[in-house]
Structure formats: structure tokens, C-alpha cells
Design a protein around this motif. Structure first.
Motif, mmCIF file in Angstrom:
data_model
loop_
_atom_site.group_PDB
_atom_site.id
_atom_site.type_symbol
_atom_site.label_atom_id
_atom_site.label_comp_id
_atom_site.label_asym_id
_atom_site.label_seq_id
_atom_site.Cartn_x
_atom_site.Cartn_y
_atom_site.Cartn_z
ATOM 1 N N GLY A 273 0.854 -1.177 0.000
ATOM 2 C CA GLY A 273 0.000 0.000 0.000
ATOM 3 C C GLY A 273 0.893 1.231 0.000
ATOM 4 O O GLY A 273 2.126 1.134 0.040
ATOM 5 N N GLU A 274 0.301 2.397 -0.054
ATOM 6 C CA GLU A 274 1.066 3.635 -0.116
ATOM 7 C C GLU A 274 2.038 3.728 1.074
ATOM 8 O O GLU A 274 1.659 3.497 2.221
ATOM 9 C CB GLU A 274 0.128 4.833 -0.112
ATOM 10 C CG GLU A 274 0.829 6.160 -0.346
ATOM 11 C CD GLU A 274 -0.135 7.322 -0.462
ATOM 12 O OE1 GLU A 274 0.345 8.472 -0.546
ATOM 13 O OE2 GLU A 274 -1.355 7.076 -0.474
ATOM 14 N N GLY A 275 3.295 4.067 0.776
ATOM 15 C CA GLY A 275 4.284 4.198 1.827
ATOM 16 C C GLY A 275 4.655 2.889 2.504
ATOM 17 O O GLY A 275 5.054 2.879 3.665
ATOM 18 N N SER A 276 4.595 1.776 1.778
ATOM 19 C CA SER A 276 4.740 0.457 2.410
ATOM 20 C C SER A 276 6.167 0.110 2.802
ATOM 21 O O SER A 276 6.379 -0.776 3.627
ATOM 22 C CB SER A 276 4.201 -0.635 1.477
ATOM 23 O OG SER A 276 4.994 -0.732 0.301
ATOM 24 N N LEU A 277 7.169 0.777 2.228
ATOM 25 C CA LEU A 277 8.544 0.398 2.548
ATOM 26 C C LEU A 277 8.807 0.502 4.043
ATOM 27 O O LEU A 277 9.368 -0.414 4.649
ATOM 28 C CB LEU A 277 9.539 1.262 1.773
ATOM 29 C CG LEU A 277 11.015 0.959 2.074
ATOM 30 C CD1 LEU A 277 11.372 -0.471 1.688
ATOM 31 C CD2 LEU A 277 11.925 1.958 1.358
ATOM 32 N N ALA A 278 8.390 1.598 4.661
ATOM 33 C CA ALA A 278 8.627 1.778 6.099
ATOM 34 C C ALA A 278 7.936 0.691 6.907
ATOM 35 O O ALA A 278 8.495 0.190 7.894
ATOM 36 C CB ALA A 278 8.141 3.161 6.537
ATOM 37 N N ARG A 279 6.739 0.289 6.489
ATOM 38 C CA ARG A 279 6.016 -0.763 7.219
ATOM 39 C C ARG A 279 6.732 -2.101 7.083
ATOM 40 O O ARG A 279 6.811 -2.871 8.047
ATOM 41 C CB ARG A 279 4.570 -0.857 6.727
ATOM 42 C CG ARG A 279 3.730 0.360 7.073
ATOM 43 C CD ARG A 279 2.252 0.112 6.815
ATOM 44 N NE ARG A 279 1.961 -0.137 5.411
ATOM 45 C CZ ARG A 279 1.747 0.829 4.513
ATOM 46 N NH1 ARG A 279 1.849 2.104 4.876
ATOM 47 N NH2 ARG A 279 1.467 0.547 3.257
ATOM 48 N N HIS A 280 7.228 -2.392 5.901
ATOM 49 C CA HIS A 280 7.934 -3.658 5.711
ATOM 50 C C HIS A 280 9.247 -3.680 6.492
ATOM 51 O O HIS A 280 9.620 -4.714 7.053
ATOM 52 C CB HIS A 280 8.177 -3.911 4.217
ATOM 53 C CG HIS A 280 6.955 -4.371 3.500
ATOM 54 N ND1 HIS A 280 6.515 -3.790 2.333
ATOM 55 C CD2 HIS A 280 6.049 -5.336 3.803
ATOM 56 C CE1 HIS A 280 5.404 -4.391 1.929
ATOM 57 N NE2 HIS A 280 5.109 -5.332 2.805
ATOM 58 N N LEU A 281 9.939 -2.570 6.548
ATOM 59 C CA LEU A 281 11.148 -2.510 7.363
ATOM 60 C C LEU A 281 10.808 -2.710 8.836
ATOM 61 O O LEU A 281 11.544 -3.391 9.568
ATOM 62 C CB LEU A 281 11.863 -1.173 7.154
ATOM 63 C CG LEU A 281 12.460 -0.945 5.754
ATOM 64 C CD1 LEU A 281 13.025 0.464 5.654
ATOM 65 C CD2 LEU A 281 13.521 -1.986 5.421
ATOM 66 N N ALA A 282 9.679 -2.164 9.280
ATOM 67 C CA ALA A 282 9.253 -2.335 10.671
ATOM 68 C C ALA A 282 8.895 -3.784 10.972
ATOM 69 O O ALA A 282 8.987 -4.226 12.131
ATOM 70 C CB ALA A 282 8.069 -1.424 10.972
ATOM 71 N N LEU A 283 8.497 -4.537 9.946
ATOM 72 C CA LEU A 283 8.189 -5.959 10.116
ATOM 73 C C LEU A 283 9.455 -6.815 10.174
ATOM 74 O O LEU A 283 9.377 -8.032 10.376
ATOM 75 C CB LEU A 283 7.299 -6.450 8.974
ATOM 76 C CG LEU A 283 5.848 -5.962 8.959
ATOM 77 C CD1 LEU A 283 5.153 -6.409 7.677
ATOM 78 C CD2 LEU A 283 5.094 -6.473 10.185
ATOM 79 N N GLY A 284 10.608 -6.189 9.991
ATOM 80 C CA GLY A 284 11.864 -6.926 10.056
ATOM 81 C C GLY A 284 12.468 -7.259 8.709
ATOM 82 O O GLY A 284 13.455 -8.015 8.640
ATOM 83 N N CYS A 285 11.913 -6.719 7.626
ATOM 84 C CA CYS A 285 12.482 -6.972 6.309
ATOM 85 C C CYS A 285 13.805 -6.228 6.143
ATOM 86 O O CYS A 285 13.948 -5.082 6.586
ATOM 87 C CB CYS A 285 11.520 -6.509 5.212
ATOM 88 S SG CYS A 285 10.003 -7.478 5.075
ATOM 89 N N VAL A 286 14.753 -6.879 5.506
ATOM 90 C CA VAL A 286 16.013 -6.254 5.129
ATOM 91 C C VAL A 286 15.834 -5.640 3.749
ATOM 92 O O VAL A 286 15.358 -6.299 2.821
ATOM 93 C CB VAL A 286 17.149 -7.290 5.090
ATOM 94 C CG1 VAL A 286 18.428 -6.675 4.548
ATOM 95 C CG2 VAL A 286 17.375 -7.884 6.472
#
Length: 207
Positions: free
Chosen positions: A144-157
Motif C-alpha cells: 500500500g502507499e508508503g509500504s517500505l517503512a512498514r515492511h522494514l518495521a516488520l523486520g524486512c532487510v
């Protein structure tokens, strides 16, 4: 093909994509199918869609399994619906990457194999085009919009992917589609963009 990976691709109904992008339904469907075909050259692909024609066209691509969504519930819900059909490790790929080259996806998946979760940023650096999880790691996505920050918060590298990578150029606007055309559109997208302003700079991508 890298059979170690399964890639889930959610494809919206072409009619809804038409209003989002301002393109014809045929072009929107072509963009999705070019994305799927490029991914299928690299890994097993699971397409999730509520659109019967898109489902039929995707099923005709070698290496693709189709999961039917009874009614659209959004990208993350569609991806979650497709995940039970995915082997591990698995990934989710946006379906609006008409210039995607298989080698760009292959390199990203190879890099993702060494971490629990990974994400590829879109060309703007705020969204995500690819999210991965290796075996033994629970699946989560937050597209979704602005998802990079959310994925990083989920622990994604965040994977170190070139700014010129075709994996980063998703399309939500005609301007972005023109940028994808400059990279080289897939054959279906080229066909249905013929005669449009964006096709003047477009050309079929190399395999």
C-alpha cells in the motif's frame, strides 16, 4: 527457473486498474500478464485474481497456478489467499511491473535467500515491489502507499537493488508507465500501448 522460490502475484480486475491508471482495460491486463510471464521465467508463480479473463490468460502461462479470489479485498488479503499454494521460500510481487526482466528478479531472490525477510523498494523509494520470507518464517506483508517503512518495521532487510533495476519500476500513473516504456515493455504491454503517447519511447524488452 529457480524452483526453490514461489512468487505470489496479486492481479486486480482490469476494470479497477483502468480507473487507477487511466489506461485501457486491455493495457492494464497486459501489464499484469507481462509481470507474471517475467516472474514465471524465474520461479513458480501463483496468481491471485477475481477477474475471470485475467485468470484464464495467466493460467495459460507455463509455470503459473491460479487462485481465484471470490471478491477483491485488497493486495495483502489477496497475497494471503495465495500463500497456502506457495512452497517455501516464498515471495510476493506486485503485478504492475511491465518492464520486469527475469534476471532482475532472479538477482533479488538470490540475495533474499540469505535473510529471513527482505523487501525491494520501488523507484520512488517509499513503496515496495517485492517482499520475501524464507522457510520457517511466518508470512507478513503490508503493501500500500508508503509500504517500505512498514515492511522494514516488520523486520524486512532492504535489498541493495540498482536504481535502474526493472524490478523497481511499478506503475500507478501514466508518467510512471512512460518511464517503464523507456526501460522496455513486455510484449503484451507494447501491443496495447501502440498509438498512445507513452509508446513513442517504448520498445519490447530484451529477454
Amino acid at each position: 527457473m529457480n524452483r526453490d522460490w514461489t512468487v505470489v502475484v496479486p492481479l486486480k480486475a482490469a476494470a479497477s486498474g483502468k480507473s487507477r491508471l487511466g489506461a485501457s482495460a486491455d493495457l492494464v491486463r497486459a501489464i499484469g500478464l507481462d509481470t507474471v510471464a517475467a516472474a514465471a521465467a524465474v520461479a513458480r508463480v501463483v496468481v491471485v485474481t477475481a477477474d475471470p479473463r485475467t485468470a484464464a490468460d495467466a493460467a495459460a502461462i507455463s509455470g503459473v497456478t491460479v487462485v481465484t479470489e471470490e471478491e477483491p479485498r485488497g493486495l495483502n488479503a489477496a497475497i494471503a489467499l495465495g500463500m497456502p499454494a506457495a512452497d517455501v521460500p516464498r515471495a510476493a510481487l506486485l503485478g504492475d511491473l511491465p518492464a520486469l526482466r527475469p534476471d532482475d528478479l532472479r538477482r533479488a531472490l538470490d540475495a533474499a535467500a540469505s535473510v529471513d525477510r527482505a523487501v525491494v523498494a520501488d523507484a520512488e523509494g517509499t513503496g515496495s515491489t517485492l517482499v520475501t520470507a524464507r522457510a520457517g518464517v511466518a508470512w507478513e506483508s503490508a503493501f500500500g502507499e508508503g509500504s517500505l517503512a512498514r515492511h522494514l518495521a516488520l523486520g524486512c532487510v532492504r535489498l541493495d537493488v540498482s536504481e535502474q533495476s526493472t524490478l523497481r519500476r511499478d506503475v500507478d500513473t501514466m508518467a510512471q508507465l512512460a518511464e517503464a516504456a523507456a526501460l522496455g515493455l513486455g510484449p503484451r504491454s507494447v501491443r496495447f500501448s501502440t498509438g498512445s503517447a507513452l509508446s513513442q519511447g517504448g520498445h519490447p524488452r530484451e529477454a
